[in-house]
Design a protein around this motif. Structure first.
Motif: not given
Length: 253
Positions: A205-210, A221-223
């Motif tokens: 999983l990539q790009t965690f933004v809360t 998140y992205s994948r």
């Protein structure tokens, strides 16, 4: 995308003008193919093959929304009377777009409240969004539940024919079994019991933004569609249905 019109070839001009208007609204950088000359064609037609998936979706949305409104009015004005027409290709009527999904390319699931799904026992609203960008072959997910102090997640069944409860590929907001930092973690589920589930050694999983949306803690998140990891659920962008499980907790691990 073909629209046949009856009797009046001048309709092709109105159609071309309406498509031009649509073209500017969907943000397509290159112009759509030319409409055939009105002296040669009683059928208004254009192709969407060269558009991205997001542009195709926005174009179909525009036409569906305006077919009995501005689109029809433009044609009626050019013809001098309300024309008869047949839609040879149709698109599903796109429901009103949730503001939280406007920035996503073709959201397949938009702010679905998993707590409201039939037979759900999730006590509070758990929102889930999933977008599949077939151009970049990337998925974008958003999940929102209460606050950051609860674990929550979704899982995709690896058996679409006879899905078994809590067996599949999961993405969970948690500290994980290793008691690390709160983040999105991938798990392989083999049943309801925690002892049957494993936290994957390879995390894709990539790009965690809360953020907090309408008072609800939300993580984006992205994948990639295909990660090369045999433990991951693979996507191809042409799925017609998927089976999703969802779970939440009162703790983080």
């Amino acid at each position: 995308l073909n629209y046949a019109t009856v009797v009046q070839p001048a309709v092709s001009v109105a159609f071309a003008e309406s498509i031009t208007s649509c073209n500017s609204q969907i943000g397509n950088s290159s112009s759509l193919p030319d409409i055939p000359d009105e002296d040669e064609c009683y059928q208004c037609c254009t192709t969407i093959d060269l558009l991205t998936e997001d542009e195709r979706w926005r174009m179909l949305f525009y036409i569906n929304e305006n077919l009995n409104g501005a689109f029809f009015s433009d044609i009626a004005a050019a013809v001098g009377q309300p024309p008869s027409f047949i839609k040879y290709v149709t698109a599903d009527i796109i429901p009103e777009i949730d503001a939280e999904c406007e920035d996503l390319s073709y959201p397949r699931i938009c702010r679905l409240d998993l707590s409201s799904v039939q037979s759900s026992t999730i006590p509070s609203s758990f929102y889930f969004t999933m977008a599949l960008n077939t151009t970049s072959e990337m998925l974008t997910f958003r999940g929102g539940y209460k606050d950051s102090l609860h674990w929550f997640g979704v899982a995709f069944s690896t058996d679409q024919i006879e899905p078994q409860p809590m067996v599949g590929y999961a993405m969970v907001w948690t500290t994980g079994f290793i008691q690390g930092l709160s983040s999105m973690h991938e798990f392989s589920l083999d049943g309801v019991s925690p002892g049957l589930n494993t936290q994957q050694s390879s995390q894709d999983l990539q790009t965690f933004v809360t953020s907090v949306v309408d008072g609800i803690f939300t993580v984006e998140y992205s994948r990639e569609f295909v990660t090369g990891d045999s433990d991951d659920y693979m996507f191809y962008g042409n799925e017609t249905n998927i089976t999703i499980f969802a779970a939440v907790s009162s703790i983080l691990n």
